[in-house]
Design a protein around this motif. Structure first.
Motif, PDB file in Angstrom:
ATOM      1  N   GLN A 721       0.846  -1.191   0.000  1.00  0.00           N
ATOM      2  CA  GLN A 721       0.000   0.000   0.000  1.00  0.00           C
ATOM      3  C   GLN A 721       0.884   1.244   0.000  1.00  0.00           C
ATOM      4  O   GLN A 721       2.063   1.213   0.371  1.00  0.00           O
ATOM      5  N   TRP A 729       6.277   2.216  -1.603  1.00  0.00           N
ATOM      6  CA  TRP A 729       5.296   1.179  -1.271  1.00  0.00           C
ATOM      7  C   TRP A 729       5.667   0.556   0.076  1.00  0.00           C
ATOM      8  O   TRP A 729       6.838   0.380   0.388  1.00  0.00           O
ATOM      9  N   VAL A 732       1.882  -4.697   3.478  1.00  0.00           N
ATOM     10  CA  VAL A 732       0.726  -4.776   4.362  1.00  0.00           C
ATOM     11  C   VAL A 732       0.802  -6.040   5.192  1.00  0.00           C
ATOM     12  O   VAL A 732       0.597  -6.035   6.405  1.00  0.00           O
ATOM     13  N   VAL A 744      -7.162  -4.337   5.584  1.00  0.00           N
ATOM     14  CA  VAL A 744      -6.048  -3.427   5.843  1.00  0.00           C
ATOM     15  C   VAL A 744      -6.488  -2.475   6.964  1.00  0.00           C
ATOM     16  O   VAL A 744      -7.499  -1.767   6.825  1.00  0.00           O
ATOM     17  N   TYR A 753      -5.702   5.995  -0.783  1.00  0.00           N
ATOM     18  CA  TYR A 753      -4.682   4.941  -0.737  1.00  0.00           C
ATOM     19  C   TYR A 753      -4.696   4.159  -2.058  1.00  0.00           C
ATOM     20  O   TYR A 753      -5.754   3.980  -2.689  1.00  0.00           O
ATOM     21  N   PHE A 755      -3.115   0.402  -3.806  1.00  0.00           N
ATOM     22  CA  PHE A 755      -2.673  -0.931  -3.393  1.00  0.00           C
ATOM     23  C   PHE A 755      -2.194  -1.704  -4.634  1.00  0.00           C
ATOM     24  O   PHE A 755      -2.616  -1.439  -5.765  1.00  0.00           O
TER      25      PHE A 755
END
Length: 1422
Positions: A721, A729, A732, A744, A753, A755
């Protein structure tokens, strides 16, 4: 005196000088000059005599010389001086003429030499052109250019080819016309270099430029793009242009293209590449390669590119054409390629078990009459190893193939000699093994035999005007007559069966053509002998085949032309046959690695000594089959190869051979078995990240599974994320999650956000997905439900599929009450159509009625009381089509009686698992069913099935959910399978054939039955009349469990064996029993038959009758009695008897054993008993035929039938009494009943009709015929069984002709009856003694009474004293009185009337008294 002496000495000096001058002048040579084409013969010396020679002679010959000269002397001297001056002038003129002649001849020779040189140069250039013909090619192609507006640019390329190709320029696909804009374009073409100069470039000059070179051998193209940059940006792009907006959106890329392909030798091969979309103009030049070498159009290769397809066609594919074929496509970013291997398999063998064809036949060291061939051995030996090769050549002018070598050549090279200079040849090779010669190899390209040193003996002289003069070195060596010997004699090729000698031609060699004599001698000796025998050696190469192994030889060579033979060259060093070249060592350490579902990668270690190795042949076999198949037919040069065309899920082993000119090595050791499955790799990237739920501080994300799992089950996912706009990055989850969703936490409300997701399998972690869109972290409060997730397709078939999904995590205002499904046709279409009118409650749905082969996408939306929520992410595009090899769940009962569901996967990996479920979501209860997997098949077995087990069962592969199936287990299935289960658990042994009773030829009896095949543990109990029996000397019992055969064998059946027999069989749970009631009529008939066959067997221990006596009637109506005996030897005798009496007129053919007795005509005496007896030391056999009673009746019936069949047509014969209708037969007997019919009515016996017969004819006489007798007559013959008829239509002309003939014969009969004739004739010879009287009397008849007269020696006798003639109506007599010797002679009586006459003769012989009358005479006289 002093003055005279001085003058005398001056005269002598002058005379000496003149004499010397004369001598010099007389030695001037005069030649007769000829052209350079003629031989210049030497002429004799002709003296040139000066004009003052006479005066000199006179001076030298004067005896007396006066010191005082007179006027006459002065006059004579003056004249002599004039003649001297004249002679000197003439000599000067002659010398000038000779000098001018030489100059003129030199010029003429130079001109002739120039013409000859130009002619030979043109011929040689044509020859070089023929050898150097080459299709057009661009060694230096066009390249792209980027220039600024207003600049000058030069587009350059180099073209080559022979003959020189024609070059055309194109711009954007249209011909470029230079004359239209001469101020802008300038084209230069020189020595293959083509330069297009474009001055002051403008945006209009931007575009794609193409150059096309064409010749009769094909064409070639090259492309280059010109980019012209201006203040507004680039106008035209190329690979190097970075100007925005110029990249084409619809650039073509490879679509479905040719896979690994197999083609049979000498068959047509076509490979095709497709592109999507269609090719742009700058992409039209699709190039093809084989093993990295460009393929150009030729007579065998056709390349065609059109729109979205490019094809290459080989009219005839040979082993040399095997390899990796590549198609190369030009794109904006560079080049794309598609490659696949093409295998050329062996064609059908020329003979059964014959070897395959060799390959790569090449011609080297081409000379006037000699070439050297090399080739590669075939991969397949056939039924036996290859023993050698046959080399064949073809003179293209004749078109016939002929063999070159007498003995087969073991190595893959061979020198061919005895060729014709300047002739076009092709060569090919056949392999030979014990089965015979195999198919020929691909023929070589045509070659022309010529002198390879010819170019080195040619000098080109350039003269003014750009002309050249070619001078042959031979023309400069015209003075060489007898040639010099060759030099440097040595062996250039040494084999274990031959040696090829090579030498250098003499220098200078002369103008005349050279041949050579080759001589040899054993090393260390001087006994030279001719090695070339009567063969003309035209080249400095000569193969010698008849050398003795282990013995050394020296060779020398002589040059030969029309003038003679040179001295021998220096002897060569000692030369001997070489050692046989050993086969190469095989490779080792053969290892196979997984590649795809149908291919494996093979690697091996090369042998230590690999200098002579040409490559490797590969062989593959399924494990356990030993059916080895050749993989490649062209040697692989590397030590690795990808083997295609294998069966998925099968185990294979491989082995390899090394290939060299000496042949193929033995096989390497087999590789370890390998299961053909796809090699695993990291999965592809997941896709379509969706937000499933947001609480303000937490987000639940879902995504779509990777399109390619890498051949292994996805073991988990990793999520990264980042905040919106950030670069970094952050992970997670450290531990992989197995589900395609994740929560999350610890997010900040109000922020965006992004991902991304990684998929991981056993091979590792794959590439990340594309970043998701920016998701706002804000708590959801909308009333509608969220989107469903995890939407997947299962069971894709030709017209249907099953959709599965998970309920949305966010339900909205109320619970989800159902779902709507939508479909979109195409890959990217956004037109969605609802599939269901009413919401469905399940999270699965089977979509039916789809069009086969079409592509669809699906999505689903949840419904609650507030309405329809947002739809899920659409599925990947799905083509509705059943994949080849797709299996379905099958249901059945196993060998133990358990009901099962089975599924077989088409492909599996090591970690593949079968996932069974009920109703797609419910797990299988392990207490009610157990799953077992073996190989690629899974079986779900029910413990005790009942109604609780009914329902929909599904199965899918863990690593490939697309492999899935379902089955609805219904109550009908349960009832049917339970019944089958009971039958399996309580089985009966199946009977194939019940009890049979057989009697053998020896009289033995066999009782047997056969069931299905039984195991080795099967048991048998045999019950006879309620008592268990076993084998005994009288009765043997056999039990073959594998065949299920039960036998009871009796050597001799007895009445005690009558009764019932029961066989009780048991094999595991299966059992059965079978009973035979062997009593009463069945037993008695069997017992009688066994006794008869036993007696017959004993009879046949010696000679016996194979065929007993029998009769037949042939076409000649002869009765033939025949029999046939067998088991005879040289001592065997055969005798015939008739009513006990021996018969000798029979025929006996001992080799065939056939004997016959022929009765030409059957009579009652022949109706009796016949007997034939055959006997020897081993025994005797008798055959009796009673031709009596019924048997005789049968014979007569057959004989009558044959007689009737031999009957000819019905014919008519006229007689004096009337007509006779008759039929001819070969033989007639009274048993054949005949009847005559007239107009279909039987003729009764009456006065006018009278039937009759003889041995060969049947007739009926019709007396005094009339018109009423016209009609159809029928003869009917009855042989006792059948009727045979013959017909005659007696009417019309036939009747008239017969009646006319009858009347004629009737008149002749009447005339014959009334004709005068002698009734009682005279004796032939009468004897009477001299002096007696003789009376001859003759009786006559006729109506009317005939007249008569007597004749003596054919003269009429009248009444005289010596003769007295008496005539009465019925009698006439003559008396010869007192006969004497003169009365001897011939006496005749002649009678006649109006109907005819007759004569009677008698010879009268008179003898004297005392003599004996003739013995044959009648003695008369009184």
């Amino acid at each position: 005196m002093e003055t005279r002496t001085v003058m005398q000495s001056e005269r002598e000096e002058q005379s000496s000088q003149m004499s010397h001058s004369m001598q010099l002048s007389s030695q001037i040579q005069k030649r007769t000059f000829t052209s350079s084409d003629e031989e210049a013969p030497y002429s004799d010396f002709y003296p040139i005599i000066s004009a003052d020679l006479i005066s000199v002679k006179e001076i030298l010959n004067m005896d007396n010389f006066s010191t005082h000269r007179t006027w006459e002397d002065l006059t004579a001297e003056y004249r002599r001086q004039k003649w001297t001056l004249f002679g000197n002038e003439a000599e000067k003129v002659e010398l000038g003429v000779i000098r001018n002649q030489r100059v003129l001849r030199t010029r003429v020779d130079k001109m002739a030499l120039r013409k000859q040189a130009e002619k030979k140069a043109s011929e040689y250039i044509e020859y070089l052109d023929l050898l150097s013909q080459k299709a057009p090619d661009f060694p230096i192609p066009l390249r792209a250019h980027t220039v600024w507006e207003g600049m000058t640019v030069k587009l350059c390329c180099t073209v080559q080819g022979c003959p020189p190709p024609k070059v055309m320029w194109y711009k954007d696909g249209r011909p470029l016309i230079m004359s239209a804009q001469p101020w802008n374009y300038s084209l230069q073409q020189k020595f293959g270099l083509n330069i297009l100069e474009i001055r002051r470039c403008s945006p209009d000059d931007a575009g794609e430029y193409k150059v096309v070179a064409k010749s009769p051998l094909g064409e070639a193209m090259t492309f280059g793009r010109l980019v012209v940059n201006s203040c507004q940006g680039a106008v035209a792009g190329s690979e190097r242009s970075r100007t925005a907006g110029l990249r084409p959106d619809n650039e073509a890329h490879f679509g479905p293209s040719f896979p690994p392909t197999w083609v049979k030798e000498s068959c047509c091969l076509t490979l095709q590449c497709s592109f999507s979309p269609a090719l742009l103009p700058f992409q039209q030049d699709v190039t093809w390669f084989r093993d990295g070498v460009p393929l150009l159009p030729s007579s065998n290769v056709k390349i065609n590119t059109c729109d979205d397809i490019s094809t290459i066609t080989l009219n005839a594919a040979y082993k040399e054409h095997e390899g990796v074929y590549t198609a190369r496509l030009t794109t904006w970013d560079g080049e794309e390629e598609h490659s696949a291997f093409v295998y050329v398999t062996d064609a059908s063998a020329a003979v059964l078990g014959g070897p395959a064809s060799p390959l790569a036949v090449q011609v080297a060291d081409i000379n006037k009459d000699y070439v050297f061939l090399i080739w590669q051995p075939p991969s397949a030996d056939g039924s036996s190893p290859v023993e050698g090769y046959i080399i064949e050549r073809c003179d293209l002018g004749l078109g016939e193939w002929e063999r070159c070598n007498v003995n087969i050549q073991k190595m893959c090279y061979y020198p061919v000699s005895g060729l014709k200079e300047g002739t076009r040849y092709q060569f090919r090779v056949r392999a030979v093994n014990k089965a015979g010669a195999g198919r020929p190899s691909k023929a070589t390209e045509p070659i022309v035999t010529a002198d390879p040193l010819e170019p080195s003996r040619t000098m080109v002289v350039r003269v003014h005007g750009g002309r050249t003069i070619t001078v042959q070195k031979d023309d400069l060596e015209g003075q060489v007559k007898v040639p010099f010997p060759p030099t440097d004699v040595h062996a250039c090729e040494v084999s274990d069966t031959y040696v090829v000698l090579s030498w250098t031609e003499p220098d200078p060699r002369g103008r005349e053509p050279l041949t050579f004599y080759v001589e040899r001698t054993p090393a260390g000796q001087s006994s030279w002998e001719l090695a070339s025998l009567d063969m003309a050696v035209n080249s400095p190469r000569f193969p010698v085949f008849d050398l003795v192994k282990g013995k050394q030889y020296c060779f020398r060579v002589r040059s030969v032309n029309k003038y003679g033979v040179s001295d021998p060259s220096e002897p060569s060093p000692p030369i001997s046959l070489g050692k046989p070249q050993e086969l190469p060592a095989p490779p080792h350490s053969v290892m196979a690695y997984r590649d795809t579902n149908t291919s494996v990668l093979l690697q091996w270690q090369e042998p230590a000594d690999k200098d002579d190795i040409l490559g490797y042949y590969l062989y593959a076999s399924e494990v356990g089959s030993q059916d080895w198949k050749t993989v490649n037919n062209k040697p692989v040069t590397k030590n690795r190869f990808t083997v295609h065309g294998l069966k998925t899920g099968k185990e294979y082993v491989f082995r390899v051979k090394s290939v060299s000119r000496a042949g193929n090595s033995v096989y390497s050791e087999e590789s370890e078995p390998i299961l053909v499955r796809r090699a695993i790799h990291v999965p592809s990237a997941p896709s379509a990240i969706a937000l499933l739920l947001c609480t303000g501080s937490e987000m639940v994300l879902g995504w779509r599974a990777p399109s390619d799992n890498g051949g292994s089950r996805i073991r988990g996912y990793y999520l990264d994320q980042r905040e919106g706009g950030a670069e970094l990055w952050r992970e997670v989850n450290v531990q992989a999650v197995e589900e395609r969703k994740i929560k999350v936490s610890n997010l900040t409300s109000g922020l965006f956000y992004q991902f991304r997701v990684f998929a991981a399998n056993a091979a590792g972690v794959g590439k990340p997905s594309k970043p998701s869109e920016d998701f706002l972290c804000e708590k959801w409060t909308m009333p509608e439900p969220g989107c469903p997730y995890d939407l997947e397709c299962r069971e894709v078939r030709d017209d249907s599929l099953v959709l599965l999904w998970a309920a949305p995590l966010y339900e909205g205002r109320g619970p989800v009450t159902g779902y709507f499904l939508e479909v979109s046709q195409g890959d990217q279409s956004e037109e969605w159509t609802t599939l269901n009118d009413k919401p469905i409650t399940d999270t699965r749905y089977k979509v039916s009625g789809l069009e086969t082969g079409q592509t669809f996408r699906f999505r689903v939306a949840a419904v609650n009381e507030a309405g329809v929520g947002c739809p899920s992410l659409p599925t990947e595009p799905i083509t509705v089509q059943t994949q080849p090899g797709t299996k379905e769940i099958e249901i059945g009962v196993d060998d133990d009686g358990f009901i099962f569901l089975g599924y077989e996967a088409t492909e599996m990996n090591d970690d593949s698992e079968f996932l069974w479920g009920k109703n797609y979501t419910d797990p299988i209860d392990p207490e009610r069913a157990q799953e077992k997997t073996k190989d690629n098949k899974s079986v779900l077995t029910f413990t005790d099935p009942s109604e609780e087990d009914l329902g929909l069962y599904t199965v899918e592969m863990s690593d490939n959910p697309q492999l899935s199936s379902s089955y609805d287990f219904t109550a009908e299935d349960l009832d049917r399978l339970k019944e089958l289960s009971w039958q399996i658990r309580n089985p009966l042994i199946e009977l194939k054939s019940g009890w049979h009773v057989e009697v053998s030829e020896t009289g033995g009896v066999r009782l047997w039955l056969q069931t299905e095949s039984l195991s080795d543990d099967a048991e048998l109990r045999l019950i006879f009349n309620d008592h268990e029996i076993s084998s005994s000397p009288h009765r043997k019992i056999n039990f073959d469990r594998a065949k299920g055969l039960v036998e009871i064998l009796f050597d001799q059946l007895t009445p005690e064996d009558e009764g019932s027999y029961t066989a009780q069989l048991k094999d595991g749970r299966a059992k059965n029993q079978f009973t035979l009631v062997f009593v009463d009529k069945m037993f008695r008939e069997t017992l009688a038959l066994a006794d008869a066959k036993r007696r017959d067997h004993i009879r046949k221990s010696g000679p016996y009758f194979q065929d007993f006596l029998s009769f037949s009637v042939n076409k000649d109506c002869e009765v033939i009695l025949t029999c046939k005996v067998t088991n005879t030897n040289k001592d065997t005798s055969l005798k015939w008897f008739k009513e006990g009496a021996a018969v000798t007129q029979f025929v006996y053919d001992q080799p065939s054993g056939v004997s016959s007795l022929t009765i030409p005509q059957m009579t009652k005496e022949d109706a009796c008993s016949y007997k034939a007896v055959v006997s020897d030391k081993r025994g005797e056999d008798v055959s009796i035929l009673q031709l009596k009673g019924d048997e005789y009746e049968k014979l007569l019936q057959q004989l009558s039938k044959q007689c009737a069949l031999s009957a000819g047509p019905l014919r008519i014969q006229s007689t004096a009494e009337g007509f006779r209708l008759y039929c001819s037969l070969k033989y007639y007997i009274s048993f054949l009943k005949t009847s005559w019919f007239f107009k279909e009515k039987q003729i009764d016996k009456e006065a006018r009709t009278k039937p009759g017969s003889s041995k060969q004819q049947v007739w009926i006489d019709i007396s005094d015929p009339t018109e009423n007798d016209k009609g159809k007559y029928t003869l009917e013959m009855f042989d006792g069984g059948e009727k045979h008829k013959r017909f005659l239509d007696l009417s019309g002309q036939a009747f008239d002709d017969a009646l006319r003939e009858h009347q004629r014969l009737k008149q002749l009969a009447i005339a014959e009856k009334k004709r005068a004739r002698v009734i009682k004739g005279l004796p032939d010879v009468v004897a009477i003694m001299e002096g007696k009287s003789l009376c001859l009397t003759c009786f006559i008849d006729g109506d009317p009474a005939p007249e008569s007269c007597w004749l003596r020696n054919d003269k009429e006798i009248f009444n005289q004293d010596q003769f007295t003639i008496t005539k009465e109506p019925k009698c006439s007599a003559i008396t010869i009185n007192n006969v004497n010797m003169q009365d001897s002679g011939k006496y005749s009586i002649f009678v006649h009337n109006q109907y005819g006459s007759d004569t009677a003769d008698v010879t009268v012989s008179v003898y004297k008294r005392g003599e004996k009358p003739p013995a044959n005479a009648v003695h008369m006289g009184f």
